[in-house]
Each structure stands twice: as structure tokens, then as C-alpha cells.
Write a protein that holds these residues in place. Structure first.
Motif, short mmCIF file in Angstrom:
data_model
loop_
_atom_site.label_atom_id
_atom_site.label_comp_id
_atom_site.label_asym_id
_atom_site.label_seq_id
_atom_site.Cartn_x
_atom_site.Cartn_y
_atom_site.Cartn_z
N SER A 161 0.82 -1.21 0.00
CA SER A 161 0.00 0.00 0.00
C SER A 161 0.85 1.27 0.00
O SER A 161 0.43 2.29 -0.55
N ARG A 162 2.03 1.22 0.60
CA ARG A 162 2.89 2.40 0.61
C ARG A 162 3.38 2.74 -0.81
O ARG A 162 3.35 3.90 -1.23
N ALA A 163 3.83 1.73 -1.54
CA ALA A 163 4.29 1.96 -2.90
C ALA A 163 3.13 2.44 -3.78
O ALA A 163 3.29 3.36 -4.59
N TRP A 164 1.95 1.83 -3.60
CA TRP A 164 0.77 2.25 -4.36
C TRP A 164 0.44 3.70 -4.05
O TRP A 164 0.19 4.50 -4.97
N ALA A 165 0.44 4.07 -2.78
CA ALA A 165 0.10 5.44 -2.39
C ALA A 165 1.08 6.45 -2.96
O ALA A 165 0.69 7.52 -3.42
N GLY A 166 2.37 6.09 -2.95
CA GLY A 166 3.37 7.00 -3.51
C GLY A 166 3.21 7.19 -5.01
O GLY A 166 3.31 8.31 -5.52
N SER A 167 2.94 6.10 -5.72
CA SER A 167 2.74 6.19 -7.17
C SER A 167 1.47 6.97 -7.50
O SER A 167 1.44 7.78 -8.43
N TYR A 168 0.43 6.72 -6.74
CA TYR A 168 -0.86 7.39 -6.94
C TYR A 168 -0.71 8.89 -6.71
O TYR A 168 -1.16 9.72 -7.54
N ALA A 169 -0.06 9.27 -5.62
CA ALA A 169 0.13 10.69 -5.32
C ALA A 169 1.03 11.35 -6.37
O ALA A 169 0.81 12.51 -6.76
N GLY A 170 2.05 10.63 -6.85
CA GLY A 170 2.92 11.17 -7.89
C GLY A 170 2.18 11.38 -9.20
O GLY A 170 2.38 12.38 -9.90
N PHE A 171 1.31 10.44 -9.54
CA PHE A 171 0.45 10.55 -10.72
C PHE A 171 -0.39 11.82 -10.64
O PHE A 171 -0.49 12.59 -11.61
N ILE A 172 -1.00 12.08 -9.48
CA ILE A 172 -1.84 13.28 -9.31
C ILE A 172 -0.99 14.54 -9.32
O ILE A 172 -1.36 15.56 -9.93
N ARG A 183 -2.72 9.52 3.39
CA ARG A 183 -4.14 9.16 3.42
C ARG A 183 -4.42 7.96 2.52
O ARG A 183 -5.18 7.06 2.88
N PHE A 184 -3.82 7.94 1.34
CA PHE A 184 -4.02 6.81 0.43
C PHE A 184 -3.55 5.51 1.09
O PHE A 184 -4.22 4.48 1.02
N GLU A 185 -2.37 5.57 1.69
CA GLU A 185 -1.82 4.36 2.31
C GLU A 185 -2.69 3.88 3.46
O GLU A 185 -2.90 2.66 3.64
N PRO A 214 -6.90 2.75 1.47
CA PRO A 214 -7.00 2.58 0.02
C PRO A 214 -8.45 2.49 -0.48
O PRO A 214 -8.75 2.97 -1.59
N GLU A 215 -9.34 1.91 0.30
CA GLU A 215 -10.71 1.75 -0.16
C GLU A 215 -11.41 3.10 -0.31
O GLU A 215 -12.17 3.32 -1.25
N ARG A 216 -11.14 4.01 0.61
CA ARG A 216 -11.77 5.33 0.55
C ARG A 216 -11.38 6.08 -0.73
O ARG A 216 -12.19 6.81 -1.29
N TYR A 217 -10.13 5.88 -1.18
CA TYR A 217 -9.63 6.62 -2.33
C TYR A 217 -9.47 5.73 -3.56
O TYR A 217 -8.65 6.00 -4.44
N GLU A 218 -10.27 4.70 -3.63
CA GLU A 218 -10.28 3.79 -4.77
C GLU A 218 -10.35 4.58 -6.08
O GLU A 218 -11.10 5.53 -6.21
#
Length: 359
Positions: free
Chosen positions: A294-305, A337-339, A342-346
Motif C-alpha cells: 500500500s505504501r508503494a501504491w500510495a506513492g505512485s498514486y500521489a505522484g500521478f496526481i 491518506r491513500f496508504e 485505500p478503499e476510501r480513495y479507490e
């Protein structure tokens, strides 16, 4: 005045836009296939191809390259390739991508690239000069903001139910004002392309949007809003920064993307050959499903935004010495927050596509 200065430059957008690449690849094959029956110019005349909203170029060059490959199966004619974006775009990075060895000799024989500064909601090419036009992940950005303020949320797209936070909302009146402005934008876009394309010319429009199940805004806007409100509550931002901030994107449905069919009084300039809304793959979602990290996902997601939202957020902040720190803090809070939830920010990427022919 444009509602954004463009994407974050310096190669950051290129490095964090795999989601946009996946979305455009859903519909790029339509244009590649359409090259089989494109009317070709008279012998000795070049083919003209315009990509609108090219940003730093990596994704645009990928798309243009696929189209050129299809054209080369039919003709050895010279090809103009025009890459358009706002004058504030990082065109230095675009040319670095076009000429990676920094010499003009890296140009493929018969291909002549050029950059064009201008809004895709306006004319950027001479009348009846283009054979092909494309735009990917760009026409959802609004040309400007309507006068109607949004005080309780940062987008005309309401927050997702799963991410509801007390005190955030969008009224029907607010939504209606943005819907009307978005309609005027898409009409301006099609009027401009109708003037620029030759009869028989092909236009491929792809953009993020929404379908009956999901809105691409959900997750993105909820995360940005929550991070800003967290900073307001902690005294890092003032409330008026939040109330005056609007993320200038409209997430259309497929019918809202298509050109008018004539009943509204607009002339019918295009034939719609194909049109679909698809949920496309998101590379960082796929990696999360595989790894569970979830940490790697959150970092990639935030970088994308961050790649597309940072210039807008920056323009909404006072020009104080701590502004760079506030920007970093916003995206760090978002990733946290994403990490944590994750369900809230799907996130679901709904990609809309339309292939049209100039009649």
C-alpha cells in the motif's frame, strides 16, 4: 486566461503518466486502423498531423509514432507532425524527447516535427490544412472557470459517497454552471477542428471521464480535497485558500464528449465512426493488486496526481517563502491518506474515446 499553465515540467509528467498512456492506448488502435482509408494529399504534398495537448511529449510521440508507422504502409510522403500545448508548456522537454541525442540528424527521414503554442479550444492551424488530428487526456481541462464559485468543494464533480466528509458538497446550480461551460468548451473544440481538417480528415478524441458506475474524479479529487482540508484544520492553509481553489477539470459522460448532431443548430461537421467509454488499466493499481504494498501504491498514486495538479495548486497559494514546503506537504499528506485507507480513495480510470471523420 487559461485555467492551468500545463503539467509539471522537467520530465516529471513523463515519469508519472503511465495511467494516461494506458488510457490513450485503449483507443489509439482506432486511428491506426483508420489510416488505411485516409484520403492522401496529391503527390508531392505533405501529410499534416496535429496532436493537441502534447505536454512533455513522451506519450504524444508514442501515439504519433504509431500513426506514422501505419501511414508508411501506404505512402512515403513527407509528414508534418505538429505538437501543440499551452505556451507555458515545457517545450524544452518535448524537444529533448523528439531529439534524444540532441542533434537534428536524429530526425527520421521524411518526418518534420514542430511545436505549436495555443489552446486546443481555439484554432492553432490554417484552414483545411490538416489530414489528422489527435488529442489525449486534454480536452477535459476547462478553458477558463465560470463565475460561479465553489465554496464547499474543489470540483464540480461531487465527492464519492465512500469518501464523504462533513461540510463538503456541490449544489445543482453550481454543477449546472460548470456543465454549461464545459459544453461551450467542447463546441469550441469541434468548431476549431472542423475549420482545420480537410474533408475526409480523421480526428481521434480521448479523455478521462465517467460512466454509469464510476467517475475518474473520485479518488483524485477526494484525496486532494482531504489533504487541503487537513492542512486547513492544522493551520497550514487558510480556509479561503480552500474556498477559492477549483480544480479546473470537467469529467464528461460519453454523450457530453460527442459533437452536436445538428438538432441544437450547430452544423454537422463530423461523422462519428466509433465512440465508447471504457474502464482502462491503471499500472499502479495492477502492481498494488499483485504486491499488496500500500505504501508503494500510495506513492505512485500521489505522484500521478501531482504531475498534473501541482501547477494548479501552486497558483492557488500565496507567494510566500514557505510555498515549496506547503506543496511538498500537500502531496505527502495525500500519500499518507491513500496508504491508510485505500478503499476510501479507490481509483477507476474511465477513458472516453471517439473517432470522427470530417465531412
Amino acid at each position: 486566461m487559461a485555467s492551468t499553465t500545463g503539467m509539471r515540467g522537467g520530465g516529471f509528467y513523463d515519469a508519472h503518466s503511465s495511467g494516461q498512456r494506458a488510457a490513450m492506448d485503449e483507443f489509439l488502435p482506432w486511428m491506426v486502423e483508420a489510416m488505411a482509408d485516409l484520403p492522401l494529399p496529391a503527390r508531392g504534398s505533405p501529410i499534416a498531423l496535429l496532436d493537441l495537448g502534447s505536454s512533455e511529449g513522451a506519450n504524444a510521440i508514442h501515439a504519433v509514432g504509431a500513426i506514422i508507422k501505419a501511414l508508411r504502409e501506404r505512402t512515403s510522403a513527407d509528414i508534418w507532425t505538429f505538437f501543440d500545448d499551452l505556451p507555458t508548456n515545457d517545450f524544452n522537454q518535448l524537444f529533448a524527447n523528439l531529439f534524444p541525442d540532441q542533434t537534428p540528424t536524429s530526425r527520421t527521414a521524411g518526418i518534420y516535427p514542430a511545436a505549436v503554442g495555443g489552446s486546443l479550444f481555439e484554432r492553432v492551424a490554417p484552414a483545411s490544412s490538416l489530414d489528422i488530428a489527435t488529442t489525449f487526456n486534454a480536452v477535459g481541462w476547462m478553458s477558463a472557470l465560470p463565475a460561479t464559485p465553489l465554496r464547499q468543494f474543489i470540483s464540480p464533480s461531487p465527492p464519492a459517497q465512500r469518501a464523504f466528509r462533513e461540510g463538503v458538497s456541490v449544489t445543482p446550480e453550481e454543477r449546472a454552471a460548470f456543465t454549461q461551460h464545459a459544453r461551450e468548451d467542447i463546441l469550441s473544440f469541434y468548431r476549431s477542428r472542423a475549420a482545420e481538417l480537410k474533408p475526409g480528415g480523421k480526428l481521434l478524441v480521448q479523455v478521462f471521464g465517467r460512466n454509469d458506475e464510476h467517475n475518474t474524479a473520485n479518488g483524485i479529487i477526494d484525496g486532494l480535497s482531504d489533504a487541503m482540508l487537513d492542512m486547513v484544520e492544522d493551520g497550514r492553509l487558510t480556509r479561503d485558500v480552500y474556498e477559492n481553489f477549483v480544480f479546473p477539470v470537467f469529467y464528461r459522460s460519453l454523450p457530453e464528449l460527442l459533437p452536436p448532431s445538428g438538432e441544437s443548430g450547430e452544423p454537422t461537421a463530423f461523422r462519428v465512426d466509433k465512440a465508447e467509454a471504457r474502464e482502462c488499466r491503471v499500472p499502479f493499481n495492477e502492481e498494488f493488486a499483485r504486491s499488496g504494498d500500500s505504501r508503494a501504491w500510495a506513492g505512485s498514486y500521489a505522484g500521478f496526481i501531482r504531475a498534473f495538479s501541482e501547477p494548479v495548486f501552486t497558483s492557488g497559494l500565496p507567494n510566500t517563502p514557505d510555498r515549496p514546503q506547503l506543496i511538498d506537504e500537500l502531496y505527502a499528506r495525500m500519500a499518507n491518506r491513500f496508504e491508510a485507507d485505500p478503499e476510501r480513495y479507490e481509483f477507476h480510470f474511465i477513458s472516453l474515446g471517439a473517432l470522427l471523420t470530417r465531412v
